[in-house]
Design a protein around this motif. Structure first.
Motif, mmCIF file in Angstrom:
data_model
loop_
_atom_site.group_PDB
_atom_site.id
_atom_site.type_symbol
_atom_site.label_atom_id
_atom_site.label_comp_id
_atom_site.label_asym_id
_atom_site.label_seq_id
_atom_site.Cartn_x
_atom_site.Cartn_y
_atom_site.Cartn_z
ATOM 1 N N LEU A 1 0.905 -1.174 -0.131
ATOM 2 C CA LEU A 1 0.004 0.031 -0.079
ATOM 3 C C LEU A 1 0.908 1.361 -0.085
ATOM 4 C CD1 LEU A 1 -2.633 -0.913 2.621
ATOM 5 C CD2 LEU A 1 -3.226 -0.479 0.013
ATOM 6 N N LEU B 1 -3.137 3.087 -5.079
ATOM 7 C CA LEU B 1 -4.957 3.016 -5.076
ATOM 8 C C LEU B 1 -5.182 4.147 -5.895
ATOM 9 C CD1 LEU B 1 -5.882 1.928 -1.536
ATOM 10 C CD2 LEU B 1 -5.313 0.518 -3.671
ATOM 11 N N PRO C 1 -9.429 -0.359 0.793
ATOM 12 C CA PRO C 1 -8.245 -1.240 0.971
ATOM 13 C C PRO C 1 -8.169 -1.807 2.399
ATOM 14 C CG PRO C 1 -7.700 1.135 1.459
ATOM 15 C CD PRO C 1 -9.230 1.094 0.999
#
Length: 191
Positions: free
Chosen positions: A80, A90, A106
């Motif tokens: 991430l 993202l 997420p």
């Protein structure tokens, strides 16, 4: 793209080139492909569950193909944290796929995170209200244990399993070669 991989900080340069020059065209082409191995009449999903590793490209491509209303991304803190330039992973996935960043949920999973992944998939399916047959699970990315856990959770719930297939890999880390994506594949589907 291949030559960039040989340079210092090559992976970051490859990602930047992919995101700025290739991604939009690849996503459009990939989204137009048929789902290999799918029975006639299988509808595209309303939601997508993806496992995110350090290669974010397959997640973006499958999201472009699915065009989901909602998306669950299972990832570690490290995956991430990936950025291309200043853009977070993202946001890149959303931009390339042509979906709202707000549609992506997420979920951070630890190592090992098998039970966390199972719970996250199960809870996402329950919360979404979308029938499992209309939620595709894409275990392409991430560690093998993460992919296996997500696939098992989706399969047990009755969600079709899909995979981004590549024709070529590069270097010792086996990075998928940009442009060698040749099909979204159906791995398993309960009729």
């Amino acid at each position: 793209w291949i030559a960039l991989g040989q340079e210092k900080n090559g992976r970051a340069q490859q990602d930047a080139l992919y995101a700025s020059e290739f991604a939009a065209s690849f996503a459009r082409l990939f989204a137009a492909l048929p789902l290999h191995g799918a029975p006639a009449g299988l509808e595209r999903p309303r939601a997508l569950v993806s496992v995110l590793g350090f290669s974010w490209q397959p997640v973006a491509l499958m999201a472009a193909w699915c065009n989901p209303e909602r998306m669950l991304v299972l990832a570690t803190d490290d995956s991430l944290a990936v950025k291309v330039g200043e853009e977070g992973v993202l946001s890149i996935v959303a931009r390339i796929a042509g979906i709202s960043r707000d549609a992506i949920e997420p979920v951070r999973v630890g190592d090992p995170g098998e039970e966390d992944i199972y719970r996250a998939v199960r809870d996402f399916l329950r919360r979404s209200g979308i029938p499992p047959r209309r939620v595709f699970v894409d275990p392409t990315g991430g560690k093998k244990s993460m992919s296996a856990s997500a696939a098992l959770a989706g399969f047990l719930a009755g969600a079709p399993l899909v995979y981004v297939d590549y024709g070529e890999y590069h270097g010792p880390n086996r990075i998928p070669v940009a442009g060698s994506e040749h099909a979204p594949n159906l791995l398993a589907h309960l009729a």
